[in-house]
Design a protein around this motif. Structure first.
Motif, short mmCIF file in Angstrom:
data_model
loop_
_atom_site.label_atom_id
_atom_site.label_comp_id
_atom_site.label_asym_id
_atom_site.label_seq_id
_atom_site.Cartn_x
_atom_site.Cartn_y
_atom_site.Cartn_z
N ASP A 211 -0.71 -7.34 -7.10
CA ASP A 211 -0.48 -5.90 -6.92
C ASP A 211 -0.42 -5.19 -8.26
O ASP A 211 -0.57 -5.80 -9.32
CB ASP A 211 0.73 -5.62 -6.03
N GLY A 225 6.02 1.37 -5.09
CA GLY A 225 5.85 0.35 -4.05
C GLY A 225 4.56 -0.42 -4.21
O GLY A 225 4.37 -1.45 -3.58
N TYR A 268 6.72 -13.75 2.25
CA TYR A 268 5.98 -13.17 1.13
C TYR A 268 6.72 -13.59 -0.13
O TYR A 268 7.83 -13.14 -0.38
CB TYR A 268 5.95 -11.66 1.36
N ASN A 284 10.15 -11.78 0.23
CA ASN A 284 10.23 -10.70 1.21
C ASN A 284 9.91 -11.34 2.55
O ASN A 284 9.26 -12.39 2.61
CB ASN A 284 9.24 -9.59 0.87
N ARG A 286 8.19 -10.07 5.25
CA ARG A 286 7.26 -9.17 5.92
C ARG A 286 5.98 -9.17 5.13
O ARG A 286 5.93 -9.71 4.02
CB ARG A 286 7.87 -7.77 5.92
N GLY A 288 3.46 -7.50 2.59
CA GLY A 288 3.59 -6.50 1.54
C GLY A 288 2.77 -5.26 1.92
O GLY A 288 1.86 -5.33 2.72
N ASP A 289 3.12 -4.15 1.31
CA ASP A 289 2.39 -2.91 1.51
C ASP A 289 2.08 -2.37 0.13
O ASP A 289 3.02 -1.98 -0.57
CB ASP A 289 3.28 -1.95 2.32
N PRO A 290 0.85 -2.43 -0.39
CA PRO A 290 -0.43 -2.52 0.32
C PRO A 290 -1.07 -3.92 0.38
O PRO A 290 -2.26 -3.99 0.71
CB PRO A 290 -1.30 -1.59 -0.53
N GLU A 291 -0.33 -5.01 0.12
CA GLU A 291 -0.98 -6.32 0.17
C GLU A 291 -1.50 -6.66 1.55
O GLU A 291 -2.54 -7.32 1.71
CB GLU A 291 0.00 -7.40 -0.29
#
Ligand code: AMP
Ligand code: GLY
Length: 424
Positions: A211, A225, A268, A284, A286, A288-291
């Motif tokens: 990222d 983020g 994650y 994490n 969940r 990732g955002d934007p992964e």
């Protein structure tokens, strides 16, 4: 099967986009969703904490399966509340979500099970933290224990800085997230993110990503983020993936099961690729955002049976097929992000960008307004492309960015350049 996705960002748009392609899908709902998600799902304005309304929706729309995107509902215990009432759910229990919700919990688990991570101490009061600091070399890392919106970590290069970080935490700078802290050794190496999906016992790799956390080009400006991502990370060789699965991911899933908190969901791992091998920086619980957007762009297997297999504990029966091509996503954000947002204005041209071959524009924070969209938050669009090489994926993503006419937005222009250099 009728599915409800909880969340309303780019990650949830990618989840809904992938689920909408499933032949097994009946109706798709997303709460709260956004302007882009509304094209593939029925968006419901619903707060996940309003649990009575969540159950009312599940009953009235005959929802068979709930997929939880963000960490807040997981740490809140939404998965437990749904499971208690017999609702099939994708996402870890609150106990298992401690892997993200408490850094100290994760460090202690790693220590008990020999999972490679930085040497550390865990403290509930300022005086013992300051005493420990005196015994450690700098640079050193000071972390608020709980969820601090990505802001609770200080890499202190001097002892004074480290002491100030400890004082800050216990003075309440991160609220209750900082009432406990972890102090740990500073690891040296390149960073990579690694994703796996687990069903409580079995675990399947989803691959790596890289990222871009800083707001501006050249990794300058404040932390965000994430302003873009590449998958897979060219830094992670196949041998490294095997090592991460064998030494970090599988032992974690086994440890959580052995300790009575079986982990079901996406794990994650933030990794430091050190000279002595990959070490865990943090977990994490969940996508990732934007992964998520780059991972799912590459997933060829139908996502819905993958997620239900994780919920049902039968991931061992499943293989996931991947597009061999890498994916790149470029985040378009409202000017001012991650600080005070400027007025966003109108966004035009999203459909023209989305129509380019191998390009998908995921919406992270938009609302439809007639023939255009308006931004409703900081990170607004995730312009995602596949290419034969990372360089080609990057070119296609930026070509698509060029078709989007948005005066109130900005994006980094150097997403994936580091990965291209690393890939050689
Ligand atoms: P975290 O919130 O734990 O992901 O930490 C945020 C960032 O701080 C990570 O992505 C790393 O860049 C850095 N970081 C955290 N822990 C360490 C460590 N032990 N050594 C070096 N860098 C770290
Ligand atoms: N992009 C970082 C995260 O989702 O936490």
């Amino acid at each position: 099967m009728n599915v409800l996705v909880i969340g309303g960002g780019g990650r949830e748009h990618a989840l809904c986009w992938a689920l909408a392609k499933s032949p097994d899908l009946g109706r798709l709902f997303c709460a709260p969703g956004n302007g882009g998600i509304a094209r593939v799902a029925t968006c419901i304005d619903l707060d996940f904490k309003d649990i009575d309304r969540v159950f009312a929706l599940i009953r009235s729309e005959k929802i068979d399966f709930v997929v939880i995107g963000p960490e807040a509902p997981l740490v809140f215990g939404l998965a437990d509340k749904l499971a208690e009432k017999g609702v099939k759910v994708f996402g870890p229990s609150a106990a298992a979500a401690q892997l993200e919700g408490s850094k100290g919990f994760t460090k202690d688990l790693c220590a008990r099970h020999g999972i490679p991570t930085a040497a550390y101490g865990r403290f509930h009061d300022k005086d013992s933290a300051l005493a420990y600091l005196k015994t450690r070399p700098v640079p050193i890392v000071v972390k608020a224990d709980g969820l601090a919106a990505g802001k609770g970590v200080v890499i202190a290069t001097t002892r004074e800085e480290a002491e100030a970080a400890v004082e800050d935490c216990f003075a309440g700078r991160f609220g209750s997230a900082g009432s406990e802290i972890v102090i740990e050794e500073c690891l040296v190496g390149e960073e990579a993110s690694f994703f796996a999906i687990a069903d409580g016992r079995h675990v399947v790799a989803l691959g790596s990503a890289q990222d871009h956390k800083r707001a501006h080009d050249g990794d300058t400006g404040p932390n965000t983020g994430g302003m873009g991502a590449v998958a897979p990370s060219p830094l992670m060789t196949d041998a490294m993936v095997d090592e991460v699965m064998d030494r970090i991911i599988r032992p974690t899933v086994a440890a959580m099961a052995a300790e009575g908190m079986p982990f079901k969901g996406v794990l994650y791992a933030g990794l430091m690729l050190t000279a002595s091998g990959p070490q865990l920086i943090e977990y994490n619980v969940r996508f990732g955002d934007p992964e998520c957007q780059v991972l799912l762009a590459r997933m060829k297997t139908d996502l819905l049976p993958v997620l239900t297999a994780a919920a049902d504990g039968v991931l061992d029966t499943l293989d996931i097929d991947w597009d061999p091509r890498p994916a790149v996503t470029v985040v378009m954000a409202t000017k001012g992000y991650p600080g005070t947002l400027e007025p966003g204005g109108e966004i035009h041209g999203i459909d023209a960008a989305d129509a380019l071959p191998d390009v998908t524009v995921f919406h992270a924070a938009t609302r439809a307004a007639g023939d255009h969209f308006v931004p409703t938050g900081g990170r607004v669009l995730n312009v995602t492309a596949l290419g034969a090489t990372i360089a080609e994926a990057r070119d296609k993503a930026y070509e698509a960015v060029g078709k989007i006419d948005w005066k109130g937005g900005f994006n980094r222009t150097d997403i994936a350049l580091k990965a291209i250099a690393a890939a050689g």
